[in-house]
Design a protein around this motif. Structure first.
Motif, PDB file in Angstrom:
ATOM      1  N   ARG A  78       0.824  -1.194   0.000  1.00  0.00           N
ATOM      2  CA  ARG A  78       0.000   0.000   0.000  1.00  0.00           C
ATOM      3  C   ARG A  78       0.860   1.246   0.000  1.00  0.00           C
ATOM      4  NH1 ARG A  78      -4.798  -1.917   4.087  1.00  0.00           N
ATOM      5  NH2 ARG A  78      -5.584  -3.488   2.626  1.00  0.00           N
ATOM      6  N   ASP A  81       2.602   2.005   3.136  1.00  0.00           N
ATOM      7  CA  ASP A  81       3.703   1.144   3.568  1.00  0.00           C
ATOM      8  C   ASP A  81       5.028   1.782   3.147  1.00  0.00           C
ATOM      9  OD1 ASP A  81       1.780  -0.629   4.497  1.00  0.00           O
ATOM     10  OD2 ASP A  81       1.743  -1.785   2.638  1.00  0.00           O
ATOM     11  N   THR A  98      -0.317  -2.671  11.000  1.00  0.00           N
ATOM     12  CA  THR A  98      -0.493  -4.009  10.447  1.00  0.00           C
ATOM     13  C   THR A  98      -0.040  -5.024  11.483  1.00  0.00           C
ATOM     14  OG1 THR A  98      -0.006  -3.116   8.248  1.00  0.00           O
ATOM     15  CG2 THR A  98       0.108  -5.497   8.484  1.00  0.00           C
ATOM     16  N   ILE A 106       0.855 -10.680   3.436  1.00  0.00           N
ATOM     17  CA  ILE A 106       1.338  -9.694   2.468  1.00  0.00           C
ATOM     18  C   ILE A 106       2.710 -10.103   1.928  1.00  0.00           C
ATOM     19  CG2 ILE A 106       2.128  -7.294   2.229  1.00  0.00           C
ATOM     20  CD1 ILE A 106       0.123  -6.787   4.684  1.00  0.00           C
ATOM     21  N   ARG A 109       2.627 -13.092  -0.322  1.00  0.00           N
ATOM     22  CA  ARG A 109       2.169 -12.656  -1.658  1.00  0.00           C
ATOM     23  C   ARG A 109       3.372 -12.147  -2.465  1.00  0.00           C
ATOM     24  NH1 ARG A 109      -1.745  -8.216  -0.189  1.00  0.00           N
ATOM     25  NH2 ARG A 109      -0.331  -6.553  -0.775  1.00  0.00           N
TER      26      ARG A 109
HETATM   27  P1  C2E Z   1      -6.300  -9.673   2.030  1.00  0.00           P
HETATM   28  O1  C2E Z   1      -5.546  -9.397   0.793  1.00  0.00           O
HETATM   29  O2  C2E Z   1      -6.374 -11.115   2.457  1.00  0.00           O
HETATM   30  O3  C2E Z   1      -5.662  -8.815   3.200  1.00  0.00           O
HETATM   31  C1  C2E Z   1      -6.024  -9.032   4.560  1.00  0.00           C
HETATM   32  C2  C2E Z   1      -5.569  -7.911   5.423  1.00  0.00           C
HETATM   33  O4  C2E Z   1      -4.148  -7.822   5.383  1.00  0.00           O
HETATM   34  C3  C2E Z   1      -6.088  -6.530   4.981  1.00  0.00           C
HETATM   35  O5  C2E Z   1      -7.365  -6.295   5.548  1.00  0.00           O
HETATM   36  C4  C2E Z   1      -5.046  -5.616   5.593  1.00  0.00           C
HETATM   37  O6  C2E Z   1      -5.273  -5.450   6.980  1.00  0.00           O
HETATM   38  C5  C2E Z   1      -3.773  -6.420   5.410  1.00  0.00           C
HETATM   39  N1  C2E Z   1      -3.084  -6.102   4.149  1.00  0.00           N
HETATM   40  C6  C2E Z   1      -3.142  -6.784   2.991  1.00  0.00           C
HETATM   41  N2  C2E Z   1      -2.321  -6.262   2.086  1.00  0.00           N
HETATM   42  C7  C2E Z   1      -1.722  -5.195   2.661  1.00  0.00           C
HETATM   43  C8  C2E Z   1      -0.716  -4.272   2.218  1.00  0.00           C
HETATM   44  O7  C2E Z   1      -0.218  -4.299   1.071  1.00  0.00           O
HETATM   45  N3  C2E Z   1      -0.299  -3.358   3.138  1.00  0.00           N
HETATM   46  C9  C2E Z   1      -0.834  -3.295   4.389  1.00  0.00           C
HETATM   47  N4  C2E Z   1      -0.362  -2.355   5.255  1.00  0.00           N
HETATM   48  N5  C2E Z   1      -1.776  -4.160   4.838  1.00  0.00           N
HETATM   49  C10 C2E Z   1      -2.219  -5.084   3.984  1.00  0.00           C
HETATM   50  P2  C2E Z   1      -8.311  -5.187   4.852  1.00  0.00           P
HETATM   51  O8  C2E Z   1      -7.623  -3.873   4.710  1.00  0.00           O
HETATM   52  O9  C2E Z   1      -9.571  -5.178   5.680  1.00  0.00           O
HETATM   53  O10 C2E Z   1      -8.631  -5.762   3.414  1.00  0.00           O
HETATM   54  C11 C2E Z   1      -9.500  -6.873   3.280  1.00  0.00           C
HETATM   55  C12 C2E Z   1      -9.464  -7.456   1.888  1.00  0.00           C
HETATM   56  O11 C2E Z   1      -9.867  -6.473   0.919  1.00  0.00           O
HETATM   57  C13 C2E Z   1      -8.076  -7.885   1.452  1.00  0.00           C
HETATM   58  O12 C2E Z   1      -7.796  -9.164   1.932  1.00  0.00           O
HETATM   59  C14 C2E Z   1      -8.238  -7.853  -0.070  1.00  0.00           C
HETATM   60  O13 C2E Z   1      -8.931  -9.008  -0.504  1.00  0.00           O
HETATM   61  C15 C2E Z   1      -9.107  -6.643  -0.308  1.00  0.00           C
HETATM   62  N6  C2E Z   1      -8.309  -5.427  -0.559  1.00  0.00           N
HETATM   63  C16 C2E Z   1      -8.216  -4.339   0.243  1.00  0.00           C
HETATM   64  N7  C2E Z   1      -7.439  -3.402  -0.310  1.00  0.00           N
HETATM   65  C17 C2E Z   1      -7.009  -3.892  -1.496  1.00  0.00           C
HETATM   66  C18 C2E Z   1      -6.163  -3.383  -2.535  1.00  0.00           C
HETATM   67  O14 C2E Z   1      -5.626  -2.247  -2.513  1.00  0.00           O
HETATM   68  N8  C2E Z   1      -5.931  -4.202  -3.586  1.00  0.00           N
HETATM   69  C19 C2E Z   1      -6.461  -5.458  -3.647  1.00  0.00           C
HETATM   70  N9  C2E Z   1      -6.152  -6.212  -4.706  1.00  0.00           N
HETATM   71  N10 C2E Z   1      -7.282  -5.969  -2.703  1.00  0.00           N
HETATM   72  C20 C2E Z   1      -7.558  -5.196  -1.630  1.00  0.00           C
END
Ligand code: C2E
Ligand code: C2E
Length: 173
Positions: A78, A81, A98, A106, A109
């Protein structure tokens, strides 16, 4: 003047923060995490077998690999970050607000993306160590030491994997 400021803050090869900038940005994030009672995770990542790329394909290819890896980081983290180049083939990140289990997802991934990009060059993978505030350390220095130790463990147990530093509940008081 803007250009000069820009150059002194950024690692010119990868476009990520240089170590000095990373440290000052992270000190501020750590202070915010303390004040707001939020978690934060510090991550160290090192390219596996990078020396082989440099030796067998030349430094130009080595630089290309570093740039491509930095791009994976920028595209999959993000905007809030913090990503920096620690030096050589080593990178450093901070994930504010986080927790460790999200940070592991993350980072996993990112590890998979790097593995996929260089699948034709099987040895170019990432070993990663994570350390969480406050459980694994309360200062930037102790977090870096803990993440570095976890990274060493990832390397010595076979590379291309993540390890998290132990987190102690009493450190959270
Ligand atoms: P997820 O990808 O399984 O991520 C779960 C949680 O990990 C996120 O909850 C967040 O707290 C954290 N997280 C994941 N990726 C990052 C990152 O790159 N940086 C940081 N600082 N934290 C991260 P959250 O925010 O409630 O998001 C829930 C779900 O919504 C995510 O599950 C994903 O499926 C989707 N999502 C949210 N934002 C994005 C985005 O910018 N791009 C994509 N492709 N999916 C997103
Ligand atoms: P961003 O928040 O700066 O995230 C940049 C890229 O980091 C995302 O590109 C995605 O590759 C990765 N990323 C960040 N957070 C997550 C996450 O929770 N899970 C996963 N799997 N990947 C994550 P992407 O997906 O192309 O999104 C571009 C921008 O669009 C994001 O920039 C964000 O500003 C916005 N966005 C996308 N999906 C969501 C979402 O579910 N919720 C919110 N609030 N914003 C989103």
């Amino acid at each position: 003047l803007n250009m000069l400021l820009q150059f002194s803050r950024i690692d010119s090869m990868t476009g990520l923060y240089n170590l000095c900038t990373f440290q000052s940005v992270m000190e501020k994030e750590l202070a915010l995490a303390k004040r707001n009672g939020k978690p934060l995770v510090l991550i160290m990542a090192d390219l596996d077998n990078f020396k082989t790329v440099n030796d067998s394909e030349g430094h130009q290819s080595g630089d290309d690999v570093l740039r491509q890896v930095a791009e994976v980081f920028s595209e999959n983290l993000r905007a809030m970050d913090i990503a920096g180049r620690y030096g050589g083939d080593e990178f450093i990140f901070g994930l504010p607000e986080t927790d460790i289990s999200s940070a592991i997802e993350i980072t996993e991934r990112i590890r998979e993306k790097v593995e996929a990009i260089f699948s034709d060059r099987s040895a170019t993978t990432l070993s990663i160590g994570l350390a969480s505030y406050p459980g694994a350390g309360r200062s930037l220095e102790t977090l870096i030491t803990a993440a570095d130790k976890a990274l060493y463990e990832a390397k010595s147990t076979g590379k291309n994997r993540l390890k998290a530093a132990p987190s102690y509940p009493w450190a959270e008081k």
